[in-house]
Motif scaffolding. Structure first.
Motif, PDB file in Angstrom:
ATOM      1  N   SER A  29       0.816  -1.211   0.000  1.00 47.30           N
ATOM      2  CA  SER A  29       0.000   0.000   0.000  1.00 47.30           C
ATOM      3  C   SER A  29       0.851   1.264   0.000  1.00 47.30           C
ATOM      4  O   SER A  29       0.388   2.321  -0.422  1.00 47.30           O
ATOM      5  N   GLN A  50       5.589  -1.860  -9.875  1.00 44.45           N
ATOM      6  CA  GLN A  50       4.269  -2.027  -9.300  1.00 44.45           C
ATOM      7  C   GLN A  50       3.992  -0.816  -8.416  1.00 44.45           C
ATOM      8  O   GLN A  50       4.614  -0.659  -7.367  1.00 44.45           O
ATOM      9  N   LYS A  54      -1.816  -0.039  -5.756  1.00 48.57           N
ATOM     10  CA  LYS A  54      -2.572  -0.366  -6.971  1.00 48.57           C
ATOM     11  C   LYS A  54      -2.298  -1.802  -7.402  1.00 48.57           C
ATOM     12  O   LYS A  54      -1.203  -2.314  -7.207  1.00 48.57           O
ATOM     13  N   ASP A  55      -3.294  -2.415  -8.004  1.00 47.85           N
ATOM     14  CA  ASP A  55      -3.137  -3.779  -8.532  1.00 47.85           C
ATOM     15  C   ASP A  55      -2.854  -3.721 -10.023  1.00 47.85           C
ATOM     16  O   ASP A  55      -3.656  -4.173 -10.845  1.00 47.85           O
ATOM     17  N   GLU A  56      -1.729  -3.129 -10.367  1.00 47.40           N
ATOM     18  CA  GLU A  56      -1.340  -3.035 -11.773  1.00 47.40           C
ATOM     19  C   GLU A  56       0.170  -3.027 -11.875  1.00 47.40           C
ATOM     20  O   GLU A  56       0.879  -2.830 -10.899  1.00 47.40           O
ATOM     21  N   GLY A  70       2.772 -10.138 -10.214  1.00 45.10           N
ATOM     22  CA  GLY A  70       1.602 -10.214  -9.355  1.00 45.10           C
ATOM     23  C   GLY A  70       2.006  -9.966  -7.917  1.00 45.10           C
ATOM     24  O   GLY A  70       3.191  -9.970  -7.582  1.00 45.10           O
ATOM     25  N   LYS A  71       1.005  -9.753  -7.090  1.00 42.53           N
ATOM     26  CA  LYS A  71       1.223  -9.563  -5.661  1.00 42.53           C
ATOM     27  C   LYS A  71       0.458 -10.647  -4.924  1.00 42.53           C
ATOM     28  O   LYS A  71      -0.689 -10.923  -5.248  1.00 42.53           O
ATOM     29  N   GLN A  72       1.124 -11.251  -3.954  1.00 42.70           N
ATOM     30  CA  GLN A  72       0.490 -12.290  -3.153  1.00 42.70           C
ATOM     31  C   GLN A  72       0.975 -12.125  -1.721  1.00 42.70           C
ATOM     32  O   GLN A  72       2.158 -12.363  -1.442  1.00 42.70           O
ATOM     33  N   SER A  76       6.071 -10.084  -4.166  1.00 37.94           N
ATOM     34  CA  SER A  76       5.911  -9.692  -5.554  1.00 37.94           C
ATOM     35  C   SER A  76       6.457 -10.850  -6.375  1.00 37.94           C
ATOM     36  O   SER A  76       7.524 -11.388  -6.072  1.00 37.94           O
TER      37      SER A  76
END
Length: 109
Positions: A29, A50, A54-56, A70-72, A76
């Motif tokens: 965040s 990233q 944001k989720d992009e 991706g984020k999990q 990353s």
């Protein structure tokens, strides 16, 4: 930031994941995370970043085709699709905040 594996052996044509874990008080965040690579004898290149909160992904122009992330949870994950010989490199994740800069490296063969 930590990367658990010192190197990865990837199979040509497959999809390869490279992980980078945020630690301590870092969170997606408020942290901008960047992925870079450096091929032997070449300059370092940024693949993508990233944005915080944001989720992009924002890919650099030369890396729009086969690279994503991706984020999990606190990780990353760089996703390299259809691995090619030219993907052999040292991959770095790095973050920026207002007080510090840190790079972690991982070799891929």
């Amino acid at each position: 930031i930590t990367q658990s594996e010192p190197y990865i052996i990837a199979s040509l044509g497959n999809t390869q994941l490279v992980e980078c874990e945020l630690g301590g008080s870092l969170s997606f965040s408020s942290t901008i995370l960047h992925w870079y690579r450096q091929r032997e004898g070449k300059a370092i290149e940024r693949i993508l970043y990233q944005p915080a909160g944001k989720d992009e992904n924002i890919n650099d122009p030369n890396f729009k085709e086969r690279f994503a992330a991706g984020k999990q949870q606190q990780k990353s994950i760089l996703i390299i699709s259809s691995v090619q010989r030219s993907d052999a490199a040292t991959y770095y994740c790095a973050y920026w905040d207002s007080h510090s800069f840190y790079i972690q490296r991982k070799s891929s063969q």
